[in-house]
Design a protein around this motif. Structure first.
Motif, PDB file in Angstrom:
ATOM      1  N   THR A  91     -34.733  60.882  42.482  1.00  0.00           N
ATOM      2  CA  THR A  91     -35.718  61.417  43.412  1.00  0.00           C
ATOM      3  C   THR A  91     -35.823  62.908  43.101  1.00  0.00           C
ATOM      4  O   THR A  91     -37.127  63.381  43.006  1.00  0.00           O
ATOM      5  CB  THR A  91     -34.846  61.283  44.868  1.00  0.00           C
ATOM      6  N   ILE A 138     -36.472  51.503  50.327  1.00  0.00           N
ATOM      7  CA  ILE A 138     -35.035  51.800  50.592  1.00  0.00           C
ATOM      8  C   ILE A 138     -34.279  50.632  50.916  1.00  0.00           C
ATOM      9  O   ILE A 138     -34.422  50.522  52.150  1.00  0.00           O
ATOM     10  CB  ILE A 138     -34.202  53.202  50.951  1.00  0.00           C
ATOM     11  N   GLN A 194     -39.696  60.657  45.928  1.00  0.00           N
ATOM     12  CA  GLN A 194     -39.479  59.738  47.159  1.00  0.00           C
ATOM     13  C   GLN A 194     -39.558  58.371  46.715  1.00  0.00           C
ATOM     14  O   GLN A 194     -41.163  57.700  46.088  1.00  0.00           O
ATOM     15  CB  GLN A 194     -39.503  60.251  48.587  1.00  0.00           C
ATOM     16  N   PRO A 195     -39.146  57.206  47.200  1.00  0.00           N
ATOM     17  CA  PRO A 195     -39.337  55.305  46.769  1.00  0.00           C
ATOM     18  C   PRO A 195     -40.586  55.389  47.807  1.00  0.00           C
ATOM     19  O   PRO A 195     -40.437  55.519  48.980  1.00  0.00           O
ATOM     20  CB  PRO A 195     -37.968  55.319  46.713  1.00  0.00           C
ATOM     21  N   PRO A 216     -28.403  59.824  44.016  1.00  0.00           N
ATOM     22  CA  PRO A 216     -29.419  59.182  44.344  1.00  0.00           C
ATOM     23  C   PRO A 216     -30.332  60.583  44.521  1.00  0.00           C
ATOM     24  O   PRO A 216     -31.882  61.213  44.217  1.00  0.00           O
ATOM     25  CB  PRO A 216     -29.354  59.073  45.879  1.00  0.00           C
ATOM     26  N   TYR A 220     -33.688  51.415  45.421  1.00  0.00           N
ATOM     27  CA  TYR A 220     -34.465  51.791  45.425  1.00  0.00           C
ATOM     28  C   TYR A 220     -35.803  51.537  45.007  1.00  0.00           C
ATOM     29  O   TYR A 220     -36.105  51.368  43.985  1.00  0.00           O
ATOM     30  CB  TYR A 220     -34.255  53.626  44.974  1.00  0.00           C
TER      31      TYR A 220
END
Length: 278
Positions: A242, A251, A247-248, A238, A260
């Protein structure tokens, strides 16, 4: 000797009194009040044909905002001024046209129709006109607009092309320091530039300002070539994902399995490793 010297001083004073104002006006050049008003108000060009006075080249369209402007037929040689002071229009009194008629006779101008002394009419609110002459008198603190009806703008069946003269009275010495914007703000209370013309003027001014700004700006360095797009591979963590994509937006946490969700893809992690990308 003293008499001659005093006479020479007086002559020099007269010459300077006549030349200094001219030199000051010339020094103003394109920034003078007259030139600024000329940019704001395009004057219509008038001519005479078999039907009488007519507009050969249209000017800036002005919309009458307040009544009380007295007009005369297009063929009348003398215009009757309507005065504007403190935003109020003051019309000519009942003796005004009689005075015009006397002036015509004194100048030897014939008026066989009698129109100069009888055919007067107030221009109405919302009526549209062209300016065809602008005079600035700093001495008298006055700006005078001579206007003529825009018959095509007013959608009239019988063209009349009536003329009028509007004299804007300003406080003493105000015009010595005022600019075109300040003067036009006062004029717009009575004769407002039609919205389409105002938008074109603003657009033209913005284009001129933009061109000047571009000429003054230093050339910008060429942009660096874009790097390769981020690549998501199986087995990545992850943190690695990222680090490339940020950042997604969401989540989904399912214990050992996490999803994500980005704007254009979904990345599935199982036990902290990428196992699927959609």
């Amino acid at each position: 000797m003293n008499v001659k010297f005093g006479r020479a001083v007086r002559i020099l004073a007269v010459i300077l009194a006549g030349t200094i104002p001219w030199m000051m006006a010339a020094a103003q050049g394109g920034d003078s009040l007259e030139s600024q008003l000329a940019v704001k108000y395009k004057l219509a060009k008038l001519g005479t044909d078999s039907t009488g006075l007519s507009v050969l080249d249209a000017g800036t369209v002005l919309v009458i905002k307040k009544g009380g402007i007295l007009s005369v037929p297009s063929g009348t040689a003398i215009l009757v001024p309507s005065y504007v002071k403190d935003g109020q229009v003051k019309t000519a009194n009942n003796n005004a046209m009689s005075g015009v008629n006397k002036l015509l006779k004194w100048k030897g101008v014939s008026d066989p129709t009698g129109a100069a002394s009888s055919d007067t009419k107030f221009l109405t609110n919302g009526e549209k006109v062209y300016p065809f002459k602008i005079d600035v008198s700093r001495k008298d603190s006055k700006v005078t607009l001579s206007i003529i009806e825009c018959d095509s703008c007013n959608n009239v069946q019988d063209a009349s092309s009536r003329k009028a003269q509007v004299v804007f009275q300003f406080p003493k010495d105000y015009l010595n320091s005022a600019d075109g914007g300040q003067v036009s703000d006062v004029i717009n209370q009575i004769l407002e530039v039609q919205a389409d013309d105002a938008a074109q003027q603003d657009q033209g001014q913005q284009q001129d300002q933009g061109q000047q700004a571009q000429g003054q700006q230093a050339p910008q360095p060429e942009a660096a070539p874009a790097g390769p797009p981020p690549t998501i591979q199986l087995g990545q963590t992850p943190d690695e994902v990222t680090g490339m994509l940020g950042q997604p937006s969401k989540i989904v946490n399912l214990g050992a399995k996490q999803i994500y969700i980005y704007k254009d893809m979904k990345i599935t992690f199982v036990k902290g490793k990428v196992t699927d990308v959609q």
